[in-house]
Design an enzyme around this catalytic site. Structure first.
Site, short mmCIF file in Angstrom:
data_model
loop_
_atom_site.label_atom_id
_atom_site.label_comp_id
_atom_site.label_asym_id
_atom_site.label_seq_id
_atom_site.Cartn_x
_atom_site.Cartn_y
_atom_site.Cartn_z
N LYS A 84 67.80 -5.50 61.15
CA LYS A 84 66.67 -4.67 60.59
C LYS A 84 67.03 -3.63 59.36
O LYS A 84 68.04 -3.11 59.44
CB LYS A 84 66.31 -3.59 61.84
CG LYS A 84 65.31 -2.65 61.55
CD LYS A 84 64.78 -1.72 62.66
CE LYS A 84 63.54 -1.07 62.67
NZ LYS A 84 63.12 -0.44 61.38
N ASP A 133 66.43 -0.88 56.61
CA ASP A 133 65.84 0.41 56.45
C ASP A 133 65.07 0.75 55.13
O ASP A 133 65.68 0.86 53.99
CB ASP A 133 66.90 1.59 56.37
CG ASP A 133 66.47 2.78 56.72
OD1 ASP A 133 65.14 2.89 56.99
OD2 ASP A 133 67.18 4.03 56.72
N ARG A 158 58.00 -1.22 55.10
CA ARG A 158 57.28 -2.37 55.75
C ARG A 158 56.25 -2.71 54.93
O ARG A 158 55.41 -1.85 54.23
CB ARG A 158 56.98 -2.11 57.13
CG ARG A 158 56.27 -3.39 57.90
CD ARG A 158 57.37 -4.34 58.34
NE ARG A 158 56.75 -5.51 59.13
CZ ARG A 158 56.23 -5.47 60.27
NH1 ARG A 158 56.49 -4.26 61.02
NH2 ARG A 158 55.83 -6.46 60.77
#
Length: 609
Positions: A23, A25, A28
């Protein structure tokens, strides 16, 4: 189109139907490419085209290759990638907030962001949202292979578009992410369908939360948030607020206690003196404030003095699990208020500047088990009790420690190794990778002689257009570093140059400088130590502390303009060096990109004719 969202989870799901991705940071985004347009849109369906023109330019450059697959839509993350597992969210936010087109254009070239694709929504008029994740992922991977785009995340790869792989080994991935301080893991079910705007339990996010101690300073009645702080030099520093994670029963009880022990209360806020200690979990610190804090537990057995800024910083350090910090409140100096936690926090904060000088070098440290309250000793051999992550190298029957990572640096710091001494060469060469002149006055009282020697040397260096880097020794003198390319010059060749400079100083200023090895014969003159630059010899590393009873002073890199009559080592304490890094940055920031061997080869050739 809004992206499919993962559900936050505390546990990593296990089983053959689950796979795991890093994942990142970042922001999106969905990248949609048609014959007529390129659109990079945020999770809130806002265009990111103007903010990240490098991504749009990359697509344009690859447009001919992409044509057979259009229309193409990929789900992914816009990142400021600094490692395989880490995206710098703070720098990404700075990029995202830029509005000036010239600044954006400059940043996109100097510090390009990347689009990391982890799913495919549409390609060549085929909508893939109804297909299982396993099939979509396979198709995305095949697309990147056919396009000859990277199929592994690599921050050193110039490609803006990169593919996010998955793994079935969550244990190994989690440890790698944790040591790189990554944000966490996304667990995805192989049969999951892509659902626009849905927060799915088929995708789970497990975040790399840290934990630390805080005391409560107040309660905001209007929004229901508790305020927390820590101590820094006996001052209360506010570091954030929390509301999530605490049960309604705990919340009511806490508010009652706050009201009963308040120092002040207004219509909107209850203030309390530090007394109630809580342990919070949080993602990271952003501008010295907690990101995503939530309540974990009360810690009634802890003392206010344990809630410190330095321990908060250390709680964010990505360290091997085997490493624990012991006796953080241990005082280390009689003459200064420096505790072990201050020293370890300093090492953590300077690690990115200090570690490059330690990398792949046989390390000698001086340890002070009792601080300045006891005896010290040199340590070359790695002790038997060292944890497994410590890298070693045997040389001349000595098992040296190789300090290539933060965990090793802080393990040594926890052993109270104050001084880090390094050779002039790395493990894989017999030639120096730097030249260092050691300007050693008879005592700190004669520091002005080191300043004079450095200034006179700079005049010579400037005549030859030689780039040099000065630093304090951290004790009573100065040292001048000159970077070299690996295997470019031998010690014998560099000796020609160092001897020339030393002879020049001694000849020009015989009353002030000497190359006399015997201390008793130097008088009050400064010793120009060029003999020390040899195989097997060492020098104090940049940013190393020095173990001197007078105070905790640093072998700090300097700017040349700082070398004047006002320069004094007493100004280069732990706190001041950290402030310098925040304001002027590291004076050695170009050290590893500006080798001077070509200039030196010309000089040495001239000196040998």
């Amino acid at each position: 189109m809004k992206p499919m969202l993962p559900t936050l989870n505390t546990e990593i799901p296990k089983g053959s139907d689950w796979v795991y991705e890093t994942k990142y940071d970042g922001f999106r985004a969905i990248l949609t490419i048609t014959q007529d347009s390129i659109q990079l849109t945020s999770r809130n369906e806002k265009s990111l085209n103007d903010s990240f023109p490098e991504i749009i330019s990359e697509v344009k450059d690859q447009f001919e290759k992409l044509k057979p697959y259009l229309p193409l839509s990929m789900d992914g993350e816009v990142t400021f990638l600094t490692s395989k597992y880490y995206s710098d969210f703070e720098k990404l936010q700075i990029r995202g907030r830029l509005k000036n087109s010239e600044k954006i254009a400059h940043s996109s070239i100097s510090y390009p962001c990347r689009f990391l694709a982890f799913d495919i929504i549409e390609t060549n008029n085929a909508l893939l949202v109804g297909k299982p994740f396993e099939e979509r992922k396979k198709q995305l991977h095949e697309l990147f292979v056919e396009l000859e785009f990277p199929t592994q995340i690599d921050p050193s790869n110039h490609n803006i578009l990169q593919y996010v792989p998955y793994t079935t080994n969550y244990t190994e991935l989690w440890e790698e992410i944790r040591l790189e301080d990554g944000e966490g893991i996304i667990a995805k079910h192989l049969n999951s369908r892509w659902e626009s705007g849905v927060r799915s339990k088929q995708w789970l996010k497990i975040k790399n939360y840290k934990k630390a101690l805080f005391f409560i300073t107040g309660y905001d009645k209007e929004n229901g948030y508790f305020h927390v702080g820590v101590l820094k030099s006996d001052n209360i520093i506010p570091v954030g607020i929390f509301s999530h994670g605490i049960s309604s029963t705990e919340r009511d009880a806490l508010i009652t206690i706050l009201k009963e022990n308040k120092t002040t209360e207004t219509a909107t806020f209850i203030e309390i003196s530090p007394a109630i200690i809580v342990e919070l979990q949080f993602l990271s610190l952003y501008k010295n404030q907690l990101r995503e804090p939530s309540f974990f537990t009360f810690r009634f057995e802890k003392q206010i003095e344990e809630c410190t800024w330095d321990m908060l910083l250390l709680s964010t350090a990505p360290l091997h699990k085997e490493l624990s910090i012991t006796h953080p409140d241990k005082p280390l100096w009689e003459t200064m208020d420096v505790k072990k936690e201050n020293f370890l926090s300093y090492l953590y904060q300077v690690s990115k500047f200090m570690l490059p000088f330690l990398e792949d070098k046989l390390l000698t440290v001086i340890r002070f088990p009792h601080g300045m309250f006891g005896e010290a000793f040199y340590q070359k051999n790695c002790p038997d009790y060292a944890p497994e992550f410590i890298q070693t190298e045997i040389h001349d029957d000595i098992k040296y420690i190789i300090c290539n990572n933060l965990s090793t640096l802080l393990w040594l710091g926890n052993q109270l190794a104050f001084e880090f001494h390094i050779p002039f060469q790395t493990l894989d060469t017999e030639h120096p990778t730097e030249i260092v002149f050691d300007l050693d006055p008879p005592s700190r009282e004669y520091f002005h002689l080191a300043v004079k020697a450095a200034v006179e040397m700079k005049k010579v260096f400037d005549q030859f257009n030689l780039l040099t880097f000065p630093k304090l020794s951290g004790n009573k003198g100065l040292q001048i570093h000159i970077p070299l390319s690996k295997n470019s010059l031998s010690y014998d060749e560099t000796r020609i140059f160092t001897a020339f400079i030393a002879e020049y100083l001694v000849t020009s200023f015989p009353e002030d400088f000497t190359i006399e090895r015997m201390k008793k014969n130097r008088g009050k003159r400064l010793y120009v130590d060029y003999i020390q630059h040899a195989e097997g010899k060492t020098i104090i590393a940049p940013y190393s502390l020095r173990g001197k009873k007078e105070g905790a002073y640093i072998a700090a890199p300097l700017l040349w303009e700082e070398i004047n009559e006002y320069l004094t080592v007493e100004n280069f304490t732990i706190d001041n060096v950290l402030k310098r890094l925040d304001t002027i940055g590291c004076p050695f920031n170009k050290y590893f990109t500006r080798p001077q061997d070509e200039t030196l080869k010309t000089l040495i050739n001239g000196l040998t004719k």
